[in-house]
Design a protein around this motif. Structure first.
Motif, PDB file in Angstrom:
ATOM      1  N   ILE A 305      30.004  38.573  42.263  1.00  0.00           N
ATOM      2  CA  ILE A 305      29.819  38.637  40.819  1.00  0.00           C
ATOM      3  C   ILE A 305      31.171  38.416  40.148  1.00  0.00           C
ATOM      4  CG2 ILE A 305      29.079  40.066  38.877  1.00  0.00           C
ATOM      5  CD1 ILE A 305      26.829  39.271  40.791  1.00  0.00           C
ATOM      6  N   LEU A 307      33.054  39.158  37.090  1.00  0.00           N
ATOM      7  CA  LEU A 307      32.927  40.117  36.009  1.00  0.00           C
ATOM      8  C   LEU A 307      34.059  39.958  35.004  1.00  0.00           C
ATOM      9  CD1 LEU A 307      31.468  42.752  34.969  1.00  0.00           C
ATOM     10  CD2 LEU A 307      33.188  44.012  36.268  1.00  0.00           C
ATOM     11  N   ASN A 347      39.189  40.833  34.140  1.00  0.00           N
ATOM     12  CA  ASN A 347      38.159  40.226  34.979  1.00  0.00           C
ATOM     13  C   ASN A 347      38.356  40.670  36.415  1.00  0.00           C
ATOM     14  OD1 ASN A 347      39.397  37.890  36.726  1.00  0.00           O
ATOM     15  ND2 ASN A 347      40.375  37.749  34.731  1.00  0.00           N
ATOM     16  N   ILE A 372      26.933  49.151  37.883  1.00  0.00           N
ATOM     17  CA  ILE A 372      26.222  47.934  38.256  1.00  0.00           C
ATOM     18  C   ILE A 372      25.821  48.024  39.721  1.00  0.00           C
ATOM     19  CG2 ILE A 372      28.441  46.764  38.666  1.00  0.00           C
ATOM     20  CD1 ILE A 372      27.039  44.134  37.944  1.00  0.00           C
ATOM     21  N   GLU A 382      27.485  35.681  36.894  1.00  0.00           N
ATOM     22  CA  GLU A 382      28.574  36.018  35.985  1.00  0.00           C
ATOM     23  C   GLU A 382      28.096  37.100  35.028  1.00  0.00           C
ATOM     24  OE1 GLU A 382      30.103  32.519  34.130  1.00  0.00           O
ATOM     25  OE2 GLU A 382      30.562  31.533  36.039  1.00  0.00           O
ATOM     26  N   GLU A 383      28.855  38.183  34.923  1.00  0.00           N
ATOM     27  CA  GLU A 383      28.476  39.330  34.096  1.00  0.00           C
ATOM     28  C   GLU A 383      29.579  39.647  33.092  1.00  0.00           C
ATOM     29  OE1 GLU A 383      25.879  40.962  33.623  1.00  0.00           O
ATOM     30  OE2 GLU A 383      24.666  41.172  35.442  1.00  0.00           O
ATOM     31  N   THR A 384      29.165  40.236  31.968  1.00  0.00           N
ATOM     32  CA  THR A 384      30.101  40.700  30.945  1.00  0.00           C
ATOM     33  C   THR A 384      29.898  42.190  30.732  1.00  0.00           C
ATOM     34  OG1 THR A 384      30.057  38.554  29.832  1.00  0.00           O
ATOM     35  CG2 THR A 384      30.870  40.425  28.565  1.00  0.00           C
ATOM     36  N   ALA A 385      30.988  42.937  30.701  1.00  0.00           N
ATOM     37  CA  ALA A 385      30.912  44.385  30.486  1.00  0.00           C
ATOM     38  C   ALA A 385      32.097  44.815  29.635  1.00  0.00           C
ATOM     39  CB  ALA A 385      30.905  45.127  31.821  1.00  0.00           C
ATOM     40  N   VAL A 494      26.139  45.975  31.596  1.00  0.00           N
ATOM     41  CA  VAL A 494      25.562  45.337  32.773  1.00  0.00           C
ATOM     42  C   VAL A 494      24.444  46.156  33.382  1.00  0.00           C
ATOM     43  CG1 VAL A 494      27.657  44.079  33.322  1.00  0.00           C
ATOM     44  CG2 VAL A 494      27.316  46.348  34.281  1.00  0.00           C
TER      45      VAL A 494
END
Length: 659
Positions: A305, A307, A347, A372, A382-385, A494
């Motif tokens: 992932i 992030l 990131n 998560i 791809e994740e955004t937090a 997330v």
């Protein structure tokens, strides 16, 4: 004429299609004229997001020192029209010596470079440069312990977590020509003495151009010693443990990639779908070119992932304080998560197969957290937090979405304990904190049921902290039920497994809290107390405890309760009546419920302070029996009350009166 020839050749280059196992279509391309020329292109390195390709071009007039310059760094960006025209990256990364990019940090803000950049001399070593507002910084050498090389060639690669450095070098303990080694980052930011990866990887012939995928386990490298089609071929192997000397048997990537010619310098983005490499088979004017190819499923790394997130500050906050993101993981990974920082963002690359709990450590602040679960994740994502951070000061509020409960219950979800323990440590470190716990529950369609559920949940939180030795006076409770939906539109979460409206707010009521004593001092005169001894001349006495609108939280400054507590002792009080009231605003049924909760809150306060009577009766009157005009704002507040009536033992009253 030469340009026309290159253009003509490029129009004839064909994309090659293969269909190996699993029916997967494999597409192989010689990259466009924007990257490949009649000169040698080598050492490609793709960014983690797959959008920037760095590579080296040899002996072209466009190099810093012209065609006598052995090798300069170029780059190209991928967009809607494909790869852009490549650009010489210029000074200070390019100089008269051979230059090349050997690794890119996951966020693309740091480049690791071939050679040491010392006095413009061709010196073995590796250096790092960071992106600045004015361009790339002057490269700085990274020291490696006991570093030596008996070969004319050398390669490097840094793992995505920034903790391991792979080196292709010939040393005293090599099995022949270049072998692959690993060096680990030390606390002083130097690198340890290189360790040979072992005979499973290395042969008496050259092994070089190492590339470790984002999963930190999948190794691609070139070899002239393992079984190949001729020249150098590209191989694949998996790291089997944390020793870095135990690897699966290397597998040749096969005829889709390798030919009887030279193939090396394999590089892939974090999504693990497209590989880039160098071959001199079918290159322009018989030179070496850069190719791309679909990575067969059997040679793909484990998914990760990617992030990213922003640090979101409270109003008027100074953003100059450094952030540090803490990761706790249930995965079996033996190395820490590597986090890269920019001015207001971060990131990280997270391996799948485990779960991650993360938050910000920042002195004098409290952040929200994220959880998560990647245990069942099987594809790249791809994740955004984004992480909101508030200072530890009066009236600041922060929200937790990671204190979660099983549906329609007050039973904690197992991952909740990460958050409970994290906050406990912060509260314990700040002894003057008094916190109001505000519960929001949206499990039911019925508002009263949600109010009751939010109350039982925040009481469960308080019970947890009290069991850990936390003073109950420091925790105030305010259930909100489903009165307010989540308004956190400015940040992303997330953890989508739970209703985002089910959350816990923590409101800082005080930062200078001190424990209130409920026992009067021996020399205190009766006239100093809000309640004097004449109170005890009657068998009963009634007091009024007031509440804020639509609330049943005990206000921390109600000195009246402290004075009442001085009177209450098990042997003196026979009975306590708690009658709850509200003003007339709102539904009658809800007001009955609110009145009952106010009375229960007073009873709970008594219990937490060790105050007991033989019998406590709770009565909910709601909006009945007002003592002030409900039509006037300044008056109706008097109706929001609990009437507390103490019934004294007759003998205790006489004894008190005689004293």
């Amino acid at each position: 004429m030469k340009v026309l020839k290159i253009s003509a050749i490029s129009t004839l280059l064909l994309s090659l299609y293969f269909t190996p196992l699993y029916g997967q279509e494999i597409i192989k391309n010689n990259l466009s004229d924007s990257i490949n020329t009649s000169y040698v292109e080598t050492k490609p390195m793709i960014s983690a997001d797959g959008n920037t390709l760095f590579f080296a071009r040899q002996n072209t007039p466009e190099n810093i020192n012209g065609r006598y310059d052995e090798q300069d760094i170029y780059y190209s960006k991928y967009g809607k029209r494909g790869w852009s025209k490549s650009v010489n990256i210029g000074e200070p990364l390019n100089n008269e010596m051979p230059n090349g990019v050997v690794s890119i940090s996951p966020n693309g803000e740091s480049l690791y470079l071939l050679n040491a950049y010392v006095d413009n001399k061709k010196t073995d070593g590796v250096a790092v440069s960071h992106r600045t507002d004015s361009g790339w910084s002057v490269p700085q050498i990274l020291p490696i312990q006991d570093f030596h090389n008996h070969s004319d060639f050398i390669d490097y690669f840094f793992s995505s977590n920034g903790q391991e450095l792979l080196i292709a070098v010939e040393r005293d303990d090599s099995f022949g020509d270049q072998d692959l080694y690993v060096s680990r980052k030390l606390k002083d930011n130097s690198w340890s003495k290189p360790i040979n990866l072992g005979q499973q990887i290395n042969t008496k012939h050259p092994e070089f151009s190492p590339f470790l995928a984002a999963d930190n386990k999948t190794l691609f490298f070139a070899s002239m010693g393992h079984e190949n089609y001729g020249g150098a071929d590209i191989f694949y192997s998996k790291r089997l443990d944390s020793t870095w000397t135990n690897w699966s048997k290397p597998e040749n990537l096969g005829p889709d990639v390798n030919t009887e010619s030279f193939e090396a310098y394999y590089t892939i983005p974090a999504n693990g779908t497209i590989g880039y490499y160098v071959s001199d088979k079918n290159g322009r004017d018989d030179s070496r070119d850069i190719f791309s190819i679909t990575i067969p499923y059997q040679f793909r790394p484990d998914p990760v992932i990617l992030l990213t997130g922003e640090f979101l500050l409270a109003n008027n906050e100074d953003d100059s304080i450094d952030y540090h993101v803490n990761f706790l993981t249930t995965s079996a990974s033996e190395s820490e998560i590597f986090v890269e920082y920019e001015s207001n963002s971060f990131n990280a690359i997270l391996p799948t197969g485990g779960s991650y709990f993360f938050y910000v450590n920042k002195s004098g602040h409290i952040s929200e957290s994220h959880y998560i679960d990647l245990e069942k994740q099987t594809t790249y994502k791809e994740e955004t937090a984004d992480i909101h951070t508030v200072p530890i000061r009066k009236d600041e509020k922060f929200t937790s979405h990671n204190i979660q409960f099983e549906y329609k219950t007050d039973e904690f979800v197992s991952s909740t304990y990460f958050e409970l323990v994290r906050l406990l440590e912060i509260f314990q470190q700040n002894e003057g904190l008094q916190i109001e716990i505000v519960g929001h529950a949206h499990d039911y369609e019925d508002s009263v049921a949600n109010m009751e559920l939010s109350l039982s949940r925040i009481m469960k939180i308080k019970d947890f902290y009290v069991e850990q030795g936390f003073n109950p006076q420091r925790l105030l409770l305010r259930p909100e039920g489903s009165n307010a939906e989540n308004a956190d539109n400015y940040k992303k979460h997330v953890n989508s497994a739970f209703n985002i409206n089910n959350r816990i707010d923590f409101l800082i009521k005080r930062t200078d809290w001190k424990e209130l004593q409920v026992v009067a001092a021996a020399n205190e005169s009766a006239s100093d107390s809000l309640i004097n001894q004449s109170t005890l001349l009657s068998k009963k006495k009634t007091f009024k405890i007031h509440f804020d609108f639509d609330s049943y939280a005990i206000n921390e400054d109600q000195e009246l309760l402290i004075e009442i507590a001085k009177l209450i002792k098990d042997e003196e009080i026979d009975k306590v009546d708690l009658i709850g009231y509200t003003c007339s605003i709102g539904d009658e049924t809800y007001n009955k419920y609110l009145a009952e909760q106010r009375a229960k809150a007073v009873k709970q306060w008594m219990k937490e302070h060790g105050l007991h009577a033989e019998h406590v009766e709770i009565i909910a009157e709601g909006e009945a029996n007002p003592i002030a005009d409900n039509d006037k704002i300044e008056k109706r507040a008097l109706n929001r009350r609990v009437e507390l009536t103490l019934s004294f033992h007759h003998k205790s009253a006489l004894k008190a009166a005689s004293n």
